[in-house]
Design a protein around this motif. Structure first.
Motif, mmCIF file in Angstrom:
data_model
loop_
_atom_site.group_PDB
_atom_site.id
_atom_site.type_symbol
_atom_site.label_atom_id
_atom_site.label_comp_id
_atom_site.label_asym_id
_atom_site.label_seq_id
_atom_site.Cartn_x
_atom_site.Cartn_y
_atom_site.Cartn_z
ATOM 1 N N PRO A 17 60.420 80.841 13.827
ATOM 2 C CA PRO A 17 59.409 81.589 14.566
ATOM 3 C C PRO A 17 58.742 82.593 13.624
ATOM 4 O O PRO A 17 59.362 83.035 12.648
ATOM 5 C CB PRO A 17 60.207 82.325 15.650
ATOM 6 C CG PRO A 17 61.521 81.615 15.719
ATOM 7 C CD PRO A 17 61.759 81.022 14.361
ATOM 8 N N VAL A 18 57.513 82.943 13.910
ATOM 9 C CA VAL A 18 56.811 83.919 13.072
ATOM 10 C C VAL A 18 57.554 85.250 13.160
ATOM 11 O O VAL A 18 57.874 85.730 14.258
ATOM 12 C CB VAL A 18 55.348 84.071 13.516
ATOM 13 C CG1 VAL A 18 54.641 85.142 12.696
ATOM 14 C CG2 VAL A 18 54.620 82.738 13.398
ATOM 15 N N ALA A 76 55.261 79.643 8.213
ATOM 16 C CA ALA A 76 55.254 79.761 9.677
ATOM 17 C C ALA A 76 54.098 80.644 10.130
ATOM 18 O O ALA A 76 53.397 80.315 11.096
ATOM 19 C CB ALA A 76 56.587 80.321 10.171
ATOM 20 N N SER A 80 50.879 79.128 12.205
ATOM 21 C CA SER A 80 50.635 79.611 13.569
ATOM 22 C C SER A 80 49.152 79.817 13.844
ATOM 23 O O SER A 80 48.726 79.788 14.995
ATOM 24 C CB SER A 80 51.404 80.905 13.832
ATOM 25 O OG SER A 80 50.799 82.013 13.174
ATOM 26 N N GLY A 84 49.639 74.365 13.158
ATOM 27 C CA GLY A 84 50.857 73.710 12.688
ATOM 28 C C GLY A 84 50.851 73.451 11.197
ATOM 29 O O GLY A 84 49.818 73.548 10.524
#
Length: 157
Positions: A17-18, A76, A80, A84
């Protein structure tokens, strides 16, 4: 030819996740056809993988591993904004800051941890310009911090 996301999976990796910013900034921004990331630390689930200076508390090999982890976080953040990993068309520039012991001069080898990952994922589109910079300290006493500039897929010059 396989996609960057397929190559990432073949390496047994996935995009995290970011990372949540530590202060008043955003993880990434689009400007003039490029995506620029903020500096990304080598954290997994909010925890640094290593702490300290490369050449002292952190070995050069651990530093390279940390740079690879920080690059995953940078990818990531960039992914985002473009839809992708497979929508990253080209890696333009990588900057790796290495918190270094006073006599440590192996910053380029540490930065290779980040550079080699994007080469594995993107092939020729992963060839980039780079700076590997030794610094005295980084946020949270991280050993490395990675910034990334990418060109989204479909951008023509």
């Amino acid at each position: 030819m396989s996609t960057p996301s397929a190559r990432l999976a073949q390496l047994g990796l996935s995009l995290p996740p970011v990372a949540t910013p530590l202060a008043a900034y955003v993880p990434a921004i689009v400007s003039s056809g490029h995506v620029y990331t903020s500096g990304q630390l080598p954290s997994i689930a909010g925890e640094l993988t290593y702490v300290g200076k490369v050449g002292a508390e952190v070995t050069p090999e651990q530093g390279a591993e940390a740079a690879r982890t920080a690059m995953l976080n940078a990818l990531a953040a960039a992914a985002s904004l473009v839809g992708g990993l497979d929508q990253i068309g080209r890696i333009v520039k990588v900057t790796v800051f290495v918190a270094s012991a006073p006599t440590f001069t192996g910053q380029p080898a540490v930065a290779n941890g980040a550079s080699e990952l994007v080469a594995e994922l993107f092939g020729d589109a992963g060839r980039h310009v780079r700076s590997a910079v030794g610094v005295s300290v980084l946020p949270l006493d991280a050993p490395v911090e990675v910034e990334l500039t990418i060109e989204p897929a479909g951008v023509a010059w």
